[in-house]
Each structure stands twice: as structure tokens, then as C-alpha cells.
Design an enzyme around this catalytic site. Structure first.
Site, short mmCIF file in Angstrom:
data_model
loop_
_atom_site.label_atom_id
_atom_site.label_comp_id
_atom_site.label_asym_id
_atom_site.label_seq_id
_atom_site.Cartn_x
_atom_site.Cartn_y
_atom_site.Cartn_z
N GLY A 45 -51.34 36.23 -36.39
CA GLY A 45 -51.10 35.10 -36.35
C GLY A 45 -49.78 34.30 -36.17
N SER A 48 -47.64 30.38 -35.96
CA SER A 48 -47.55 29.17 -36.60
C SER A 48 -46.53 30.03 -37.92
CB SER A 48 -48.98 28.53 -37.20
OG SER A 48 -49.02 27.94 -37.82
N GLY A 49 -46.98 29.00 -38.67
CA GLY A 49 -46.19 29.56 -40.32
C GLY A 49 -45.19 30.78 -39.91
N SER A 173 -50.35 39.82 -47.86
CA SER A 173 -51.41 38.61 -48.76
C SER A 173 -50.91 37.21 -49.36
CB SER A 173 -51.44 39.48 -49.94
OG SER A 173 -52.45 39.65 -51.19
N TYR A 187 -60.50 32.75 -51.50
CA TYR A 187 -59.37 33.13 -50.72
C TYR A 187 -58.53 34.19 -52.02
CZ TYR A 187 -54.78 32.21 -49.58
OH TYR A 187 -53.28 32.39 -49.22
N LYS A 191 -57.67 38.26 -50.53
CA LYS A 191 -57.30 38.77 -51.08
C LYS A 191 -56.44 39.66 -52.05
CE LYS A 191 -54.17 36.00 -47.88
NZ LYS A 191 -53.71 36.40 -46.43
N1 LIG Z 1 -48.36 29.36 -46.36
C1 LIG Z 1 -48.94 29.37 -47.57
O1 LIG Z 1 -48.14 29.08 -49.42
C2 LIG Z 1 -49.29 30.51 -47.72
C3 LIG Z 1 -49.31 31.83 -47.06
N2 LIG Z 1 -50.02 32.92 -47.69
C4 LIG Z 1 -50.62 33.33 -46.47
O2 LIG Z 1 -49.65 33.81 -45.01
C5 LIG Z 1 -50.52 34.07 -43.79
C6 LIG Z 1 -50.28 33.19 -42.97
O3 LIG Z 1 -49.89 32.04 -43.39
P1 LIG Z 1 -49.48 30.11 -42.55
O4 LIG Z 1 -48.23 30.51 -41.85
O5 LIG Z 1 -49.41 29.21 -44.01
O6 LIG Z 1 -50.63 29.87 -41.86
P2 LIG Z 1 -51.11 28.94 -40.66
O7 LIG Z 1 -51.89 28.10 -41.06
O8 LIG Z 1 -50.08 28.27 -40.45
O9 LIG Z 1 -51.11 29.78 -39.29
C7 LIG Z 1 -52.00 30.69 -38.74
C8 LIG Z 1 -51.80 31.67 -37.98
O10 LIG Z 1 -53.45 32.16 -38.10
C9 LIG Z 1 -54.12 32.63 -36.78
N3 LIG Z 1 -55.54 32.66 -37.46
C10 LIG Z 1 -55.75 32.02 -38.40
N4 LIG Z 1 -57.20 32.67 -37.65
C11 LIG Z 1 -57.40 33.38 -36.09
C12 LIG Z 1 -58.46 34.51 -36.38
N5 LIG Z 1 -59.47 34.04 -36.61
N6 LIG Z 1 -58.40 35.58 -35.49
C13 LIG Z 1 -56.35 35.36 -35.03
N7 LIG Z 1 -55.44 34.42 -34.98
C14 LIG Z 1 -56.26 33.81 -36.43
C15 LIG Z 1 -53.69 31.43 -36.12
O11 LIG Z 1 -53.55 30.99 -35.41
P3 LIG Z 1 -54.51 30.26 -34.00
O12 LIG Z 1 -55.63 28.97 -35.10
O13 LIG Z 1 -54.83 30.01 -33.22
O14 LIG Z 1 -55.86 32.09 -34.37
C16 LIG Z 1 -51.74 30.75 -36.43
O15 LIG Z 1 -51.25 31.23 -36.06
C17 LIG Z 1 -51.92 33.45 -44.16
O16 LIG Z 1 -52.25 34.91 -44.24
C18 LIG Z 1 -52.14 33.43 -45.44
O17 LIG Z 1 -53.16 33.09 -46.37
C19 LIG Z 1 -49.82 34.10 -48.55
C20 LIG Z 1 -49.18 32.63 -49.19
C21 LIG Z 1 -48.82 31.70 -50.08
C1 LIG Z 2 -45.89 37.60 -65.88
C2 LIG Z 2 -44.87 36.82 -64.97
C3 LIG Z 2 -45.73 35.90 -63.87
C4 LIG Z 2 -45.10 34.86 -63.32
C5 LIG Z 2 -45.82 33.53 -62.67
C6 LIG Z 2 -46.92 33.62 -61.86
C7 LIG Z 2 -47.48 32.67 -60.97
C8 LIG Z 2 -48.58 32.71 -60.20
C9 LIG Z 2 -48.81 31.31 -59.85
C10 LIG Z 2 -49.88 31.54 -58.68
C11 LIG Z 2 -49.26 31.00 -57.45
C12 LIG Z 2 -50.38 31.13 -55.73
C13 LIG Z 2 -50.31 30.49 -54.59
C14 LIG Z 2 -50.68 30.82 -53.82
C15 LIG Z 2 -50.63 30.86 -52.37
C16 LIG Z 2 -51.06 30.59 -51.34
O1 LIG Z 2 -51.66 32.38 -50.55
C17 LIG Z 2 -51.41 28.55 -50.87
N1 LIG Z 2 -50.47 28.69 -50.87
C18 LIG Z 2 -52.01 29.75 -49.69
O2 LIG Z 2 -51.86 29.96 -48.72
#
Ligand SMILES: NC(=O)C1=CN([C@@H]2O[C@H](COP(=O)(O)OP(=O)(O)OC[C@H]3O[C@@H](n4cnc5c(N)ncnc54)[C@H](OP(=O)(O)O)[C@@H]3O)[C@@H](O)[C@H]2O)C=CC1
Ligand SMILES: CCCCCCCCCCCCCCCC(=O)[C@@H](N)CO
Length: 324
Positions: A45, A48-49, A173, A187, A191
Site C-alpha cells: 500500500g 498512497s497515504g 492496524s 473493519y 483489524k
Molecule cells: N487513513 C486513516 O484514517 C487510517 C488508516 N489506517 C490504516 O492504514 C493503512 C493505510 O491507509 P491509508 O493510507 O488511509 O490508505 P489509502 O487508501 O490512502 O491507500 C491504500 C493503499 O493500499 C493499496 N491497496 C489497497 N488494496 C490493495 C490490495 N488488494 N493489494 C495491494 N495493495 C492494495 C492501495 O493501492 P492500490 O489500490 O493501487 O492497490 C494504496 O496504495 C490501512 O491499513 C488503513 O486501514 C489506520 C487508521 C487510520
Molecule cells: C481509555 C482511554 C480511551 C482514549 C480514547 C479512545 C478513542 C478511540 C477512538 C477510536 C478512533 C477510531 C479511528 C479509526 C481510524 C480508521 O482506521 C479509519 N479512519 C479508517 O481508516
């Protein structure tokens, strides 16, 4: 007077010091450092991101970086972006993590991997009654089974590496992998699954000096989040906002530092640190200072956690009352 001073000294200074020393002696696995300079960091991944930010930062720190994703065009754009930002060339490889054979071909086409970062992920927030099973299965497939495919494909070569330096397998995660969140049934399940995988895997690979990290970001400003937010149930946003959202570069920095310091749980912000202590369970801890903080604060954090549930259920009740 002298007596009070002495008991103060022993209660608040000597006792904690002895306790921290005791923790230092018993903590397993022992603390470890994972260098990344001149080593091969493989990030899924990575186009992106969070993955892209991680790739850029690891390249800037002197790692040889490979990024994997499906879309080749996006991979090429990411490569150009990192080359412009750091002057370093990263390798790209296209595969779908859900396809084990493709993953195997991909990891065998590159140099042996020292740090595997399983970051790929998909997320769609929606109440489970309305969410299609196809979407549910896709989240479990990409986020959880995809990580199994990667670990299965990488482990044999990693275990048999010729250089015996410590290496790492990290999973991105989410805070939604520590506490269940409205709209995230699939989701959160994917995770939470990573935690079981990571805890068991660490026991299986410790003898090979392989170290597992589990990273728990809050909402992070990525293209994936922008897309998800268009359809998020309001209650998902309300609950997710209990933890401050973060910039992608900050999350990547925390993740990389966590991996380099060999930490098992890696939290990204203060709320995340509290959440990690409140949900620590029987996960390994390598730092005696953090273990000390866990032991003394876990009871209080249970109360804080119950207060959060009180607030969240209050908002859910209010929401449903308004809908009626
Ligand atoms: N953004 C957020 O708020 C949060 C994100 N996360 C986790 O962080 C990680 C990254 O998230 P984020 O940066 O937001 O994601 P993005 O959607 O910005 O990027 C996702 C990346 O994963 C790749 N990808 C998706 N599906 C597949 C697949 N089947 N095989 C190979 N590559 C794949 C995409 O490329 P392509 O589509 O070309 O395959 C891309 O590079 C994830 O695991 C997400 O759950 C956790 C907490 C918060
Ligand atoms: C005991 C103390 C507790 C402290 C505070 C707890 C706060 C919990 C908040 C949960 C946030 C979930 C974010 C998910 C992000 C994510 O994965 C998505 N954006 C998809 O990418």
C-alpha cells in the site's frame, strides 16, 4: 521528621526504582533496535497515504525501499514523487495482496526483506445491516487475509537470511482495532484479527530474531480517508473524533520510530497511548518504563474508558431518539 523523610523516600523513589529494575529483569521479549539504514524495507500500500509517507521517510533515512500496490500507474507516480522529494530511487512491484501466488512472485522478485510493513487496507464505514457482504468480505480479505499472504510469502526467506541482524514484520492496524467503533463492524473485525495474528506470530518468530510491531493510527488525512468520509455515518465520525486526527507524515514518523525501536504496540497520539494501556491485555511489552506506567495507570484508565463508553452510548441514544 527524619522518619517521614525516609518513608517518603522509600515509598515514592526506592520502591518504584526497585520495581522498574524487577520489570527490566522479567520483560520478554527483550528490547531490541531494528536499524533501517542500508536495509530493505518493503511497504505494501506504498503508493498512497500512510504507506507512501512511510516509504518516503524510510528512503530519506537511507533504506532501500520497495513499495507494493495493485495500480501500476499510481506506483510509478509514487516513485517519481519520492525521487523528487529525497533524491532516492525506490523499487515498485504490482500485486494484489489477496492473491497468494501473485504475492509470492512479487516478494521473490525483490531482494531479501529486512522490514516488512503490511500497510495495505480498505475501509468503508457503514451500519452492518446495510453493508453488502461483498464489501465486508473485501475488508477481511485485504486487511487480514492479505497480511497472512504477505507473512506466508516473506517468512521462509526471512528465517533463512544469511545476515543474522534483527528484522521486523509490522502491521498497520487502527485505533478501531483496539476498540469497536460504530460503522466499523467489518473493519474493526479485520483489524482486531491482526492483533491475534501479531501476538501469536511474535512467539513463533522470536527465535529467528524477527520482531513484530502493531501500529494503531487514529483518523489520518489520506486519500483513503477522504473517500471514506463521503459516506461515513455521523456516529462513526463522532466516536472517531474522541481521538484527535493526525497528519499522514506524523503517523508515518511514529510508525517508523516504533518499528526501529522494536515496540510491539505502537500508538501515534496521546489518546492512542491511553487506549493502548487500557487494552493492553497480555500483549508483550519490551520497555520497562512503559510497563511501569501500564501497571500503575491501568485501573484509572479503566474508569476513563468507562466514561468514554458513557459518552458514546449517550450520543448513540440521542441520535436514535432524534431519528424517531
Ligand atoms: N487513513 C486513516 O484514517 C487510517 C488508516 N489506517 C490504516 O492504514 C493503512 C493505510 O491507509 P491509508 O493510507 O488511509 O490508505 P489509502 O487508501 O490512502 O491507500 C491504500 C493503499 O493500499 C493499496 N491497496 C489497497 N488494496 C490493495 C490490495 N488488494 N493489494 C495491494 N495493495 C492494495 C492501495 O493501492 P492500490 O489500490 O493501487 O492497490 C494504496 O496504495 C490501512 O491499513 C488503513 O486501514 C489506520 C487508521 C487510520
Ligand atoms: C481509555 C482511554 C480511551 C482514549 C480514547 C479512545 C478513542 C478511540 C477512538 C477510536 C478512533 C477510531 C479511528 C479509526 C481510524 C480508521 O482506521 C479509519 N479512519 C479508517 O481508516
Amino acid at each position: 521528621m527524619a522518619n517521614t523523610n525516609l518513608s517518603f523516600l522509600s515509598l515514592f523513589i526506592l520502591l518504584p526504582i526497585f520495581f522498574i529494575i524487577f520489570l527490566k529483569l522479567i520483560l520478554r521479549p527483550r528490547s531490541v533496535k531494528i536499524p533501517i539504514n542500508s536495509r530493505h524495507v518493503f511497504i505494501t500500500g506504498g503508493s498512497s497515504g500512510i504507506g507512501l509517507a512511510l516509504a518516503r521517510q524510510a528512503a530519506a533515512e537511507g533504506a532501500h525501499v520497495t513499495i507494493l500496490a495493485r495500480n501500476l500507474h499510481n506506483l510509478e507516480e509514487a516513485k517519481t514523487y519520492i525521487q523528487r522529494a529525497t533524491g532516492v530511487d525506490v523499487d515498485i512491484v504490482s500485486a494484489d495482496v489477496c492473491d497468494f501466488d501473485a504475492v509470492k512472485v512479487a516478494v521473490e522478485s525483490v531482494d531479501p526483506i529486512d522490514v516488512l510493513v503490511c500497510n495495505q487496507g480498505v475501509f468503508a464505514a457503514e451500519e452492518i445491516v446495510d453493508q453488502e457482504m461483498k464489501v465486508v468480505k473485501d475488508m477481511i480479505d485485504v486487511n487480514l487475509i492479505g497480511c497472512f499472504n504477505l507473512v506466508k510469502a516473506v517468512l521462509p526467506r526471512m528465517k533463512n537470511r544469511s545476515d543474522r541482524k534483527p528484522v521486523s514484520i509490522a502491521f498497520i492496524s487502527s485505533q478501531a482495532g483496539q476498540v469497536g467503533v460504530y460503522g466499523y463492524t467489518a473493519y474493526s473485525a479485520s483489524k482486531f484479527g491482526l492483533r491475534g495474528l501479531a501476538e501469536a506470530l511474535q512467539q513463533e518468530v522470536i527465535a529467528d530474531d524477527i520482531h513484530v510491531s502493531l501500529i494503531f493510527p487514529p483518523d489520518t488525512d489520506t486519500p483513503g480517508l477522504v473517500k471514506e468520509k463521503k459516506r461515513r455515518p455521523p456516529l462513526t465520525s463522532i466516536i472517531a473524533a474522541s481521538s484527535g486526527s493526525m497528519k499522514v507524515d506524523e503517523v508515518a514518523k511514529k510508525a517508523l520510530n516504533g518499528i526501529k525501536s522494536g515496540s510491539f504496540f505502537v500508538s501515534c497520539n496521546f489518546e492512542g497511548f491511553m487506549l493502548s494501556i487500557a487494552t493492553v491485555g497480555l500483549s508483550p511489552q519490551r520497555s520497562c518504563l512503559v510497563a511501569f506506567v501500564e501497571v500503575i495507570s491501568i485501573g484509572v484508565l479503566r474508569i476513563v474508558g468507562l466514561c468514554f463508553q458513557w459518552i458514546w452510548y449517550g450520543r448513540i441514544e440521542k441520535w436514535h431518539a432524534q431519528k424517531r
